[in-house]
Design a protein around this motif. Structure first.
Motif, PDB file in Angstrom:
ATOM      1  N   SER A 159       0.813  -1.216   0.000  1.00  0.00           N
ATOM      2  CA  SER A 159       0.000   0.000   0.000  1.00  0.00           C
ATOM      3  C   SER A 159       0.850   1.271   0.000  1.00  0.00           C
ATOM      4  O   SER A 159       0.351   2.344  -0.303  1.00  0.00           O
ATOM      5  CB  SER A 159      -0.931  -0.008   1.213  1.00  0.00           C
ATOM      6  OG  SER A 159      -0.185  -0.147   2.397  1.00  0.00           O
ATOM      7  N   ARG A 163       2.218   1.275  -7.889  1.00  0.00           N
ATOM      8  CA  ARG A 163       2.282   0.192  -8.853  1.00  0.00           C
ATOM      9  C   ARG A 163       2.473   0.769 -10.253  1.00  0.00           C
ATOM     10  O   ARG A 163       1.776   1.712 -10.639  1.00  0.00           O
ATOM     11  CB  ARG A 163       0.990  -0.633  -8.814  1.00  0.00           C
ATOM     12  CG  ARG A 163       0.991  -1.823  -9.757  1.00  0.00           C
ATOM     13  CD  ARG A 163      -0.274  -2.652  -9.572  1.00  0.00           C
ATOM     14  NE  ARG A 163      -0.862  -2.989 -10.854  1.00  0.00           N
ATOM     15  CZ  ARG A 163      -0.562  -4.098 -11.551  1.00  0.00           C
ATOM     16  NH1 ARG A 163       0.295  -4.959 -11.066  1.00  0.00           N
ATOM     17  NH2 ARG A 163      -1.116  -4.325 -12.701  1.00  0.00           N
ATOM     18  N   ASP A 213       0.000   2.978 -12.229  1.00  0.00           N
ATOM     19  CA  ASP A 213      -1.322   2.349 -12.190  1.00  0.00           C
ATOM     20  C   ASP A 213      -2.013   2.838 -10.932  1.00  0.00           C
ATOM     21  O   ASP A 213      -1.972   2.194  -9.892  1.00  0.00           O
ATOM     22  CB  ASP A 213      -1.145   0.829 -12.165  1.00  0.00           C
ATOM     23  CG  ASP A 213      -2.489   0.115 -12.158  1.00  0.00           C
ATOM     24  OD1 ASP A 213      -3.526   0.779 -12.309  1.00  0.00           O
ATOM     25  OD2 ASP A 213      -2.474  -1.112 -11.982  1.00  0.00           O
ATOM     26  N   ARG A 255      -5.016   3.245  -9.924  1.00  0.00           N
ATOM     27  CA  ARG A 255      -6.152   2.546  -9.318  1.00  0.00           C
ATOM     28  C   ARG A 255      -5.868   1.070  -9.090  1.00  0.00           C
ATOM     29  O   ARG A 255      -6.726   0.338  -8.614  1.00  0.00           O
ATOM     30  CB  ARG A 255      -7.378   2.685 -10.207  1.00  0.00           C
ATOM     31  CG  ARG A 255      -7.867   4.111 -10.215  1.00  0.00           C
ATOM     32  CD  ARG A 255      -8.861   4.331 -11.328  1.00  0.00           C
ATOM     33  NE  ARG A 255      -8.999   5.761 -11.566  1.00  0.00           N
ATOM     34  CZ  ARG A 255     -10.158   6.412 -11.540  1.00  0.00           C
ATOM     35  NH1 ARG A 255     -11.259   5.758 -11.320  1.00  0.00           N
ATOM     36  NH2 ARG A 255     -10.206   7.692 -11.755  1.00  0.00           N
ATOM     37  N   GLY A 256      -4.683   0.649  -9.480  1.00  0.00           N
ATOM     38  CA  GLY A 256      -4.344  -0.752  -9.275  1.00  0.00           C
ATOM     39  C   GLY A 256      -5.164  -1.690 -10.131  1.00  0.00           C
ATOM     40  O   GLY A 256      -5.376  -2.843  -9.770  1.00  0.00           O
ATOM     41  N   ARG A 257      -5.599  -1.207 -11.269  1.00  0.00           N
ATOM     42  CA  ARG A 257      -6.525  -2.017 -12.065  1.00  0.00           C
ATOM     43  C   ARG A 257      -5.992  -2.388 -13.434  1.00  0.00           C
ATOM     44  O   ARG A 257      -6.664  -3.104 -14.166  1.00  0.00           O
ATOM     45  CB  ARG A 257      -7.815  -1.233 -12.275  1.00  0.00           C
ATOM     46  CG  ARG A 257      -8.505  -0.943 -10.963  1.00  0.00           C
ATOM     47  CD  ARG A 257      -9.996  -1.187 -11.067  1.00  0.00           C
ATOM     48  NE  ARG A 257     -10.624  -0.911  -9.779  1.00  0.00           N
ATOM     49  CZ  ARG A 257     -11.474   0.080  -9.566  1.00  0.00           C
ATOM     50  NH1 ARG A 257     -11.821   0.854 -10.560  1.00  0.00           N
ATOM     51  NH2 ARG A 257     -11.993   0.267  -8.405  1.00  0.00           N
ATOM     52  N   LEU A 258      -4.852  -1.834 -13.802  1.00  0.00           N
ATOM     53  CA  LEU A 258      -4.368  -2.130 -15.143  1.00  0.00           C
ATOM     54  C   LEU A 258      -3.841  -3.560 -15.184  1.00  0.00           C
ATOM     55  O   LEU A 258      -3.252  -4.041 -14.227  1.00  0.00           O
ATOM     56  CB  LEU A 258      -3.270  -1.141 -15.538  1.00  0.00           C
ATOM     57  CG  LEU A 258      -3.757   0.301 -15.715  1.00  0.00           C
ATOM     58  CD1 LEU A 258      -2.587   1.237 -15.955  1.00  0.00           C
ATOM     59  CD2 LEU A 258      -4.716   0.392 -16.889  1.00  0.00           C
ATOM     60  N   PRO A 259      -4.076  -4.215 -16.297  1.00  0.00           N
ATOM     61  CA  PRO A 259      -3.660  -5.609 -16.392  1.00  0.00           C
ATOM     62  C   PRO A 259      -2.164  -5.727 -16.662  1.00  0.00           C
ATOM     63  O   PRO A 259      -1.502  -4.755 -17.034  1.00  0.00           O
ATOM     64  CB  PRO A 259      -4.464  -6.119 -17.582  1.00  0.00           C
ATOM     65  CG  PRO A 259      -4.643  -4.926 -18.453  1.00  0.00           C
ATOM     66  CD  PRO A 259      -4.740  -3.741 -17.515  1.00  0.00           C
TER      67      PRO A 259
END
Ligand SMILES: [Zn+2]
Length: 99
Positions: A29, A33, A44, A46-50
């Motif tokens: 946290s 990322r 990244d 939102r921590g959502r990219l693949p």
């Protein structure tokens, strides 16, 4: 009974990652990322990219260390140079991240 683990600080539950700049292991946290999009390294947020990610302290000094050590091509398993200017712009735009 409350569940143990995830809500407790200082326990074993928090996932840790190694910063690609200074190589210090830190709670996930606390790290930014990063992911690769073609020839660019982007934050990244939102921590959502693949895809494969790399973790970095949100500080320019760690970014520079990572660049100097060529950590990004290694982290992303590519051979060519990568453009980290999106990450730099993000870090420079957030004064709270000065370390
Ligand atoms: Zn670091």
């Amino acid at each position: 009974m409350r569940q143990h683990g995830k809500l407790e600080y200082g326990g074993q539950a928090a996932p840790q990652r190694t910063c690609v700049g200074c190589r210090v292991r830190t709670a996930q946290s606390e790290l930014l990322r990063l992911v690769r999009v073609e020839d660019h390294v982007v934050p990244d947020l939102r921590g959502r990219l693949p895809g494969r990610g790399a973790s970095l302290h949100p500080s320019l000094s760690c970014l520079e260390l990572a660049e100097r050590r060529r950590a990004f091509p290694r982290a992303f398993r590519v051979t060519g140079p990568l453009d980290v200017s999106p990450v730099r712009a993000h870090l420079e735009g957030e004064p709270r991240n000065v370390m």
